[in-house]
Design a protein around this motif. Sequence first.
Motif, PDB file in Angstrom:
ATOM      1  N   TYR A 194      26.045  52.815  42.814  1.00 27.19           N
ATOM      2  CA  TYR A 194      25.943  53.663  44.069  1.00 27.19           C
ATOM      3  C   TYR A 194      26.882  54.930  43.798  1.00 27.19           C
ATOM      4  N   ARG A 195      26.092  56.138  43.889  1.00 28.24           N
ATOM      5  CA  ARG A 195      26.714  57.282  43.443  1.00 28.24           C
ATOM      6  C   ARG A 195      27.619  57.847  44.401  1.00 28.24           C
ATOM      7  N   LEU A 196      28.845  58.152  44.053  1.00 26.63           N
ATOM      8  CA  LEU A 196      30.073  58.556  44.921  1.00 26.63           C
ATOM      9  C   LEU A 196      30.095  59.967  44.929  1.00 26.63           C
ATOM     10  N   ASN A 197      29.857  60.734  43.663  1.00 21.44           N
ATOM     11  CA  ASN A 197      29.872  62.126  43.620  1.00 21.44           C
ATOM     12  C   ASN A 197      29.226  62.499  42.326  1.00 21.44           C
ATOM     13  N   ASP A 198      29.417  63.943  41.958  1.00 18.90           N
ATOM     14  CA  ASP A 198      28.706  64.279  40.757  1.00 18.90           C
ATOM     15  C   ASP A 198      29.120  63.769  39.507  1.00 18.90           C
ATOM     16  N   THR A 199      30.262  62.936  39.409  1.00 21.10           N
ATOM     17  CA  THR A 199      30.819  62.502  38.161  1.00 21.10           C
ATOM     18  C   THR A 199      31.252  61.154  38.247  1.00 21.10           C
ATOM     19  N   GLN A 200      30.834  60.462  39.368  1.00 19.57           N
ATOM     20  CA  GLN A 200      31.176  59.071  39.659  1.00 19.57           C
ATOM     21  C   GLN A 200      30.237  58.297  40.277  1.00 19.57           C
ATOM     22  N   ALA A 201      29.824  57.044  39.792  1.00 16.07           N
ATOM     23  CA  ALA A 201      28.947  56.172  40.348  1.00 16.07           C
ATOM     24  C   ALA A 201      29.836  54.830  40.416  1.00 16.07           C
ATOM     25  N   LEU A 202      29.682  54.208  41.456  1.00 16.40           N
ATOM     26  CA  LEU A 202      30.311  52.697  41.474  1.00 16.40           C
ATOM     27  C   LEU A 202      29.661  51.673  41.112  1.00 16.40           C
ATOM     28  N   VAL A 203      29.910  50.729  40.243  1.00 17.18           N
ATOM     29  CA  VAL A 203      29.093  49.618  39.625  1.00 17.18           C
ATOM     30  C   VAL A 203      29.599  48.502  40.344  1.00 17.18           C
ATOM     31  N   ALA A 204      28.737  47.825  40.939  1.00 18.03           N
ATOM     32  CA  ALA A 204      29.137  46.547  41.772  1.00 18.03           C
ATOM     33  C   ALA A 204      28.307  45.240  41.541  1.00 18.03           C
ATOM     34  N   THR A 205      29.008  44.133  41.147  1.00 18.19           N
ATOM     35  CA  THR A 205      28.185  43.085  40.736  1.00 18.19           C
ATOM     36  C   THR A 205      29.027  41.778  40.882  1.00 18.19           C
ATOM     37  N   THR A 206      28.487  40.688  40.967  1.00 21.95           N
ATOM     38  CA  THR A 206      29.183  39.339  41.079  1.00 21.95           C
ATOM     39  C   THR A 206      28.444  38.293  40.417  1.00 21.95           C
ATOM     40  N   ASP A 207      29.192  37.461  39.711  1.00 21.94           N
ATOM     41  CA  ASP A 207      28.872  36.236  38.948  1.00 21.94           C
ATOM     42  C   ASP A 207      29.568  35.332  38.899  1.00 21.94           C
ATOM     43  N   PHE A 208      29.014  33.842  39.200  1.00 23.28           N
ATOM     44  CA  PHE A 208      29.828  32.734  39.139  1.00 23.28           C
ATOM     45  C   PHE A 208      29.105  31.689  38.822  1.00 23.28           C
ATOM     46  N   PHE A 209      29.677  30.511  38.335  1.00 21.28           N
ATOM     47  CA  PHE A 209      29.172  29.196  37.948  1.00 21.28           C
ATOM     48  C   PHE A 209      29.847  28.061  37.746  1.00 21.28           C
ATOM     49  N   THR A 210      29.093  26.950  37.368  1.00 24.88           N
ATOM     50  CA  THR A 210      30.094  25.718  37.342  1.00 24.88           C
ATOM     51  C   THR A 210      30.289  25.525  35.795  1.00 24.88           C
ATOM     52  N   PRO A 211      31.198  24.504  35.605  1.00 24.27           N
ATOM     53  CA  PRO A 211      31.790  24.535  34.235  1.00 24.27           C
ATOM     54  C   PRO A 211      30.920  24.274  33.064  1.00 24.27           C
ATOM     55  N   ILE A 212      30.934  25.147  31.855  1.00 25.59           N
ATOM     56  CA  ILE A 212      30.174  24.942  30.848  1.00 25.59           C
ATOM     57  C   ILE A 212      31.026  24.364  29.797  1.00 25.59           C
ATOM     58  N   VAL A 213      32.485  24.123  29.950  1.00 28.75           N
ATOM     59  CA  VAL A 213      33.321  23.427  29.155  1.00 28.75           C
ATOM     60  C   VAL A 213      34.416  22.641  30.009  1.00 28.75           C
ATOM     61  N   ASP A 214      35.124  21.797  29.284  1.00 27.27           N
ATOM     62  CA  ASP A 214      36.035  20.956  29.882  1.00 27.27           C
ATOM     63  C   ASP A 214      37.540  21.465  30.080  1.00 27.27           C
ATOM     64  N   ASP A 215      37.811  22.228  29.203  1.00 24.15           N
ATOM     65  CA  ASP A 215      39.216  22.856  29.109  1.00 24.15           C
ATOM     66  C   ASP A 215      39.258  24.012  30.252  1.00 24.15           C
ATOM     67  N   PRO A 216      40.039  23.845  31.484  1.00 24.00           N
ATOM     68  CA  PRO A 216      39.943  24.711  32.547  1.00 24.00           C
ATOM     69  C   PRO A 216      40.229  26.154  32.018  1.00 24.00           C
ATOM     70  N   TYR A 217      41.277  26.305  31.262  1.00 24.63           N
ATOM     71  CA  TYR A 217      41.406  27.476  30.982  1.00 24.63           C
ATOM     72  C   TYR A 217      40.307  28.419  30.332  1.00 24.63           C
ATOM     73  N   ASP A 218      39.682  27.853  29.364  1.00 23.94           N
ATOM     74  CA  ASP A 218      38.675  28.203  28.823  1.00 23.94           C
ATOM     75  C   ASP A 218      37.715  28.473  29.540  1.00 23.94           C
ATOM     76  N   PHE A 219      37.216  27.547  30.512  1.00 23.94           N
ATOM     77  CA  PHE A 219      36.260  27.805  31.745  1.00 23.94           C
ATOM     78  C   PHE A 219      36.539  29.086  32.348  1.00 23.94           C
ATOM     79  N   GLY A 220      37.806  29.249  32.974  1.00 30.04           N
ATOM     80  CA  GLY A 220      38.253  30.463  33.309  1.00 30.04           C
ATOM     81  C   GLY A 220      37.835  31.564  32.788  1.00 30.04           C
ATOM     82  N   ARG A 221      38.115  31.836  31.422  1.00 32.15           N
ATOM     83  CA  ARG A 221      37.992  32.786  30.699  1.00 32.15           C
ATOM     84  C   ARG A 221      36.509  33.272  30.491  1.00 32.15           C
ATOM     85  N   ILE A 222      35.804  32.194  30.016  1.00 28.54           N
ATOM     86  CA  ILE A 222      34.324  32.447  30.067  1.00 28.54           C
ATOM     87  C   ILE A 222      33.594  33.014  31.339  1.00 28.54           C
ATOM     88  N   ALA A 223      34.039  32.309  32.446  1.00 25.51           N
ATOM     89  CA  ALA A 223      33.321  32.927  33.639  1.00 25.51           C
ATOM     90  C   ALA A 223      33.659  34.179  33.925  1.00 25.51           C
TER      91      ALA A 223
END
Length: 349
Positions: A53-82
């Motif tokens: 979304y264009r804010l002005n002549d020099t800046q545009a806002l980039v917006a996204t979202t992503d989430f999923f279920t665990p790909i590994v069993d280590d909770p810390y690694d899962f958080g890092r990967i996601a």
Amino acid sequence: MEFPKLTSLAHGGGCGCKIAPSVLQDIMASVPAGIIPPQLLVGTEASDDAAVYRLNDTQALVATTDFFTPIVDDPYDFGRIAATNAISDIYAMGGTPILALALVGMPLDKLPLETIGRILEGGASVCREAGIPIAGGHSIDVVEPIYGLVALGLVHPDQVKKNAAARAGDVLILGKPLGIGIFSAALKKDLLSAEGYARMVQLTTQLNRVGAQLSAMPEVHAMTDVTGFGLLGHLLEMCCGSGLSASVDYASVPMIPEAVQLAQQGIATGASTRNWASYGADVTLPEGTPEWQQKLLCDPQTSGGLLVSCKAEAAEAVLQVFREAGFDAAAVIGQLENGDPKVNVRSIL
């Protein structure tokens, strides 16, 4: 009290649990078009990585979202990967992240609070590495563990890298090797080696921050990141958006050696089968291609590499940017040309 493994609580894992491309297309076909203001530079029209979304002549806002279920069993690694995976969409548009919001869904009757806390700690550690705060979020009690981010970033409007801006004659460069989905399937079957697990975590927590640097190069025309739809799926999105055909040299596509060995043994995700069913009609493989090679090309990548479309004469400069940032496997894998939006794979070994 003994608690279950994270991956045992989910029917799928990582980007492998994305809705198949054809199913998603059918769902979206029934959704009426909403308001499209002139400031919206990127919306849903080309299945791009994020809204811009264009804010002005020099800046545009980039917006996204992503989430999923665990790909590994280590909770810390899962958080890092996601978290790494969610922020990647900002980089894929050429942006620089500025803040994140946490999305948390946890089965409170199955997981201790300490485990949930470690997942959030892992995500926060990646945000610190990216130089951004987690400024808020939302949490719910659900059947399967889910974690991810809303990520926001900034980019100059003239440096937005849409997946639909590729040009005929461009070469294609892939930043990370394929095989993460196969590793996740092997992990669930206790067939992944300790070295393979370490490689999996290293790749899926490697921030694609080079995207912001590549966006400043006028020779770079388009970018996307390879995630749940596999290399072929995300390349086809680029082809459809740009109105071009692609050729891929299979022998040049970087792949994780242990993932290749596992694929040869028949290890694969259900998502790779769903991916091929969704878009296989638009892909040409050499006669006699073994199924395991097809599955590697459709393998769902969690926090996968950037796929870059650039002028042929700029390929070495783009590769240098990747290498200096620690993406040692980055390689030229093919090119784009005029023609129907399809992918032709050649040089199958």
